[in-house]
Design a protein around this motif. Sequence first.
Motif, PDB file in Angstrom:
ATOM      1  N   SER A 208       0.481  -1.223  -0.301  1.00 44.21           N
ATOM      2  CA  SER A 208       0.002  -0.116   0.113  1.00 44.21           C
ATOM      3  C   SER A 208       1.222   1.325  -0.247  1.00 44.21           C
ATOM      4  CB  SER A 208      -0.446  -0.133   1.505  1.00 44.21           C
ATOM      5  OG  SER A 208      -0.289   0.122   2.748  1.00 44.21           O
ATOM      6  N   ALA A 209       2.220   1.312   0.770  1.00 43.97           N
ATOM      7  CA  ALA A 209       3.116   2.349   0.920  1.00 43.97           C
ATOM      8  C   ALA A 209       3.604   2.650  -0.845  1.00 43.97           C
ATOM      9  CB  ALA A 209       3.694   2.445   1.291  1.00 43.97           C
ATOM     10  N   MET A 210       3.619   1.882  -1.682  1.00 44.12           N
ATOM     11  CA  MET A 210       4.505   1.960  -3.167  1.00 44.12           C
ATOM     12  C   MET A 210       3.172   2.574  -3.665  1.00 44.12           C
ATOM     13  SD  MET A 210       3.264   0.147  -6.432  1.00 44.12           S
ATOM     14  CE  MET A 210       2.941  -0.869  -5.826  1.00 44.12           C
ATOM     15  N   PHE A 211       1.422   1.860  -3.493  1.00 48.99           N
ATOM     16  CA  PHE A 211       0.390   2.615  -4.211  1.00 48.99           C
ATOM     17  C   PHE A 211       0.450   4.314  -3.594  1.00 48.99           C
ATOM     18  CE2 PHE A 211      -1.163  -1.275  -4.391  1.00 48.99           C
ATOM     19  CZ  PHE A 211      -1.705  -1.498  -6.486  1.00 48.99           C
ATOM     20  N   LYS A 212       1.360   4.714  -2.426  1.00 48.47           N
ATOM     21  CA  LYS A 212       0.701   5.876  -2.244  1.00 48.47           C
ATOM     22  C   LYS A 212       2.259   6.612  -2.240  1.00 48.47           C
ATOM     23  CE  LYS A 212      -2.181   8.662   1.164  1.00 48.47           C
ATOM     24  NZ  LYS A 212      -3.463   9.000   0.992  1.00 48.47           N
ATOM     25  N   ASN A 213       2.905   6.487  -2.182  1.00 50.00           N
ATOM     26  CA  ASN A 213       4.219   6.954  -2.946  1.00 50.00           C
ATOM     27  C   ASN A 213       3.998   7.696  -4.247  1.00 50.00           C
ATOM     28  OD1 ASN A 213       5.362   7.209  -0.593  1.00 50.00           O
ATOM     29  ND2 ASN A 213       6.357   5.292  -1.110  1.00 50.00           N
ATOM     30  N   ALA A 214       3.433   7.254  -5.222  1.00 53.43           N
ATOM     31  CA  ALA A 214       2.887   7.110  -6.670  1.00 53.43           C
ATOM     32  C   ALA A 214       1.578   8.234  -6.627  1.00 53.43           C
ATOM     33  CB  ALA A 214       2.929   5.504  -7.396  1.00 53.43           C
ATOM     34  N   CYS A 215       0.881   7.762  -5.860  1.00 56.68           N
ATOM     35  CA  CYS A 215      -0.562   8.721  -5.409  1.00 56.68           C
ATOM     36  C   CYS A 215      -0.422   9.378  -4.376  1.00 56.68           C
ATOM     37  CB  CYS A 215      -1.504   8.070  -6.000  1.00 56.68           C
ATOM     38  SG  CYS A 215      -1.269   7.402  -8.151  1.00 56.68           S
ATOM     39  N   PRO A 216       0.006  10.338  -3.631  1.00 52.51           N
ATOM     40  CA  PRO A 216      -0.317  10.356  -2.289  1.00 52.51           C
ATOM     41  C   PRO A 216      -1.861  10.807  -2.020  1.00 52.51           C
ATOM     42  CG  PRO A 216       1.525  11.751  -3.215  1.00 52.51           C
ATOM     43  CD  PRO A 216       0.863  10.765  -4.285  1.00 52.51           C
ATOM     44  N   SER A 217      -2.630  11.461  -2.743  1.00 51.32           N
ATOM     45  CA  SER A 217      -3.752  11.753  -2.709  1.00 51.32           C
ATOM     46  C   SER A 217      -5.134  10.800  -2.687  1.00 51.32           C
ATOM     47  CB  SER A 217      -4.593  13.091  -3.603  1.00 51.32           C
ATOM     48  OG  SER A 217      -4.665  12.716  -4.775  1.00 51.32           O
ATOM     49  N   ALA A 218      -4.607   9.244  -3.744  1.00 51.14           N
ATOM     50  CA  ALA A 218      -5.521   8.805  -3.742  1.00 51.14           C
ATOM     51  C   ALA A 218      -5.568   7.479  -2.458  1.00 51.14           C
ATOM     52  CB  ALA A 218      -4.815   7.468  -4.653  1.00 51.14           C
ATOM     53  N   THR A 229      -9.816  11.267   0.759  1.00 48.45           N
ATOM     54  CA  THR A 229     -11.457  11.762   0.646  1.00 48.45           C
ATOM     55  C   THR A 229     -11.414  13.075   0.958  1.00 48.45           C
ATOM     56  OG1 THR A 229     -12.428   9.340   1.878  1.00 48.45           O
ATOM     57  CG2 THR A 229     -13.710  11.236   2.162  1.00 48.45           C
ATOM     58  N   PHE A 230     -12.638  13.683  -0.383  1.00 45.16           N
ATOM     59  CA  PHE A 230     -12.953  15.014  -0.473  1.00 45.16           C
ATOM     60  C   PHE A 230     -13.722  15.804  -0.759  1.00 45.16           C
ATOM     61  CE2 PHE A 230      -8.941  13.558  -2.358  1.00 45.16           C
ATOM     62  CZ  PHE A 230      -7.400  14.661  -1.965  1.00 45.16           C
ATOM     63  N   THR A 231     -13.975  16.961   0.068  1.00 45.56           N
ATOM     64  CA  THR A 231     -15.554  17.449  -0.594  1.00 45.56           C
ATOM     65  C   THR A 231     -15.417  18.483  -1.401  1.00 45.56           C
ATOM     66  OG1 THR A 231     -15.262  18.544   2.216  1.00 45.56           O
ATOM     67  CG2 THR A 231     -15.690  16.537   1.957  1.00 45.56           C
ATOM     68  N   CYS A 232     -16.621  19.050  -1.778  1.00 42.95           N
ATOM     69  CA  CYS A 232     -16.805  20.063  -2.500  1.00 42.95           C
ATOM     70  C   CYS A 232     -18.777  20.356  -2.194  1.00 42.95           C
ATOM     71  CB  CYS A 232     -16.260  20.122  -3.730  1.00 42.95           C
ATOM     72  SG  CYS A 232     -16.678  21.358  -4.021  1.00 42.95           S
ATOM     73  N   ALA A 233     -19.265  21.276  -2.196  1.00 45.17           N
ATOM     74  CA  ALA A 233     -20.525  21.202  -2.430  1.00 45.17           C
ATOM     75  C   ALA A 233     -21.149  22.378  -3.525  1.00 45.17           C
ATOM     76  CB  ALA A 233     -21.153  22.193  -0.845  1.00 45.17           C
ATOM     77  N   GLY A 234     -21.912  21.892  -4.390  1.00 46.46           N
ATOM     78  CA  GLY A 234     -22.067  22.405  -5.394  1.00 46.46           C
ATOM     79  C   GLY A 234     -21.758  22.388  -6.609  1.00 46.46           C
ATOM     80  N   ALA A 235     -20.776  21.660  -6.880  1.00 41.99           N
ATOM     81  CA  ALA A 235     -19.546  22.118  -7.752  1.00 41.99           C
ATOM     82  C   ALA A 235     -19.946  20.646  -8.912  1.00 41.99           C
ATOM     83  CB  ALA A 235     -18.453  21.112  -6.965  1.00 41.99           C
ATOM     84  N   ASN A 236     -20.157  20.302 -10.424  1.00 41.41           N
ATOM     85  CA  ASN A 236     -19.507  19.937 -11.478  1.00 41.41           C
ATOM     86  C   ASN A 236     -18.210  19.132 -11.617  1.00 41.41           C
ATOM     87  OD1 ASN A 236     -21.809  20.098 -12.471  1.00 41.41           O
ATOM     88  ND2 ASN A 236     -21.918  22.054 -13.014  1.00 41.41           N
ATOM     89  N   TYR A 237     -18.370  18.016 -11.546  1.00 44.24           N
ATOM     90  CA  TYR A 237     -16.577  17.184 -11.851  1.00 44.24           C
ATOM     91  C   TYR A 237     -16.310  17.115 -12.907  1.00 44.24           C
ATOM     92  CZ  TYR A 237     -18.179  17.652  -7.046  1.00 44.24           C
ATOM     93  OH  TYR A 237     -18.106  17.616  -6.148  1.00 44.24           O
ATOM     94  N   LEU A 238     -15.003  16.956 -13.083  1.00 47.07           N
ATOM     95  CA  LEU A 238     -14.016  16.696 -14.133  1.00 47.07           C
ATOM     96  C   LEU A 238     -13.527  15.751 -14.420  1.00 47.07           C
ATOM     97  CD1 LEU A 238     -13.505  17.079 -17.557  1.00 47.07           C
ATOM     98  CD2 LEU A 238     -11.554  18.399 -16.484  1.00 47.07           C
ATOM     99  N   ILE A 239     -13.381  13.884 -14.519  1.00 44.30           N
ATOM    100  CA  ILE A 239     -13.383  13.545 -14.582  1.00 44.30           C
ATOM    101  C   ILE A 239     -12.027  12.791 -15.180  1.00 44.30           C
ATOM    102  CG2 ILE A 239     -12.898  10.551 -13.628  1.00 44.30           C
ATOM    103  CD1 ILE A 239     -16.215  11.492 -12.695  1.00 44.30           C
ATOM    104  N   THR A 240     -10.902  12.636 -15.778  1.00 44.34           N
ATOM    105  CA  THR A 240      -9.764  12.696 -16.662  1.00 44.34           C
ATOM    106  C   THR A 240      -9.389  11.574 -16.264  1.00 44.34           C
ATOM    107  OG1 THR A 240      -9.904  14.899 -16.194  1.00 44.34           O
ATOM    108  CG2 THR A 240      -7.762  13.638 -18.147  1.00 44.34           C
ATOM    109  N   PHE A 241      -9.422  10.619 -17.393  1.00 46.25           N
ATOM    110  CA  PHE A 241      -8.161   9.287 -17.451  1.00 46.25           C
ATOM    111  C   PHE A 241      -7.672  10.223 -18.769  1.00 46.25           C
ATOM    112  CE2 PHE A 241     -13.388   8.005 -17.834  1.00 46.25           C
ATOM    113  CZ  PHE A 241     -13.411   7.489 -16.595  1.00 46.25           C
ATOM    114  N   CYS A 242      -6.007   9.313 -17.521  1.00 45.72           N
ATOM    115  CA  CYS A 242      -4.641   9.072 -18.111  1.00 45.72           C
ATOM    116  C   CYS A 242      -4.634  11.133 -18.672  1.00 45.72           C
ATOM    117  CB  CYS A 242      -4.623   9.768 -19.675  1.00 45.72           C
ATOM    118  SG  CYS A 242      -4.678   7.011 -19.652  1.00 45.72           S
TER     119      CYS A 242
END
Length: 246
Positions: A208-218, A229-242
């Motif tokens: 799990s440390a390997m994953f965390k080091n590569a992607c700290p916010s995941a 875990t993140f929060t936001c109110a009243g937003a739309n979201y852009l989900i980008t692959f790559c």
Amino acid sequence: MANFSSALILLFVFITSSIAVSATVFTLQNSCPYTIWPGILSGNSNTLGDGGFPLTPGASKQLTAPQGWSGRFWARTGCSFDSSGKGNCVTGDCGGVLKCIGGGVPPTTLAEFTVGTGVSGKDFYDVSLVDGYNVEMGIKPQGGSGDCKYAGCVADVNAVCPNELRIMDPKTGTVAACKSACAAFNSPEFCCTGAHATPQTCSPTRYSAMFKNACPSAYSYAYDDATSTFTCAGANYLITFCPTRS
């Protein structure tokens, strides 16, 4: 008359504010140099995008979710479907169909959401590697109020995946995905089960440390909430692959 006009204005503001948060728009953007087939699993009866569809390089698609919607998005790769929508994918397959009615087979990078309710209801979102990794993914809030931070895994984890966690693409011979340690070894210390079923008894591992080091916010393992875990109110979201390739 002035009081009546003021009341009308307040009513108009209330109605338009309610309308503004009545739906959340997800824009799925494929910045990968290959076609992906996004899979979508809804946690309630509001199925988005019929559960799945193809998305060619550079293409995007908008999906609208009602208040209270919860679910997850992931990329399927190396797919082949016939005219009836039956087929299979190298990663993220969801029962051999184009339009998913269940979750994807791990390992998959997941974008997970719970959309808030009401004018000030918070959305909760994260990118999870708990079920492993197959494609880079990022979540960018558009508008909204509150914390509203970018979440994602923009590193190529497949490039650093240990041999024992690798899923190989049978067509190309390259690493197609990286399994979680839980999927690879099915033991309590990696799966946070049995005697390791609490935050106090399930600690990060070298995997799990390997994953965390590569992607700290995941999310890297089941109890990785504090930084993932993140929060936001009243937003739309852009989900980008790559996202780093755009």
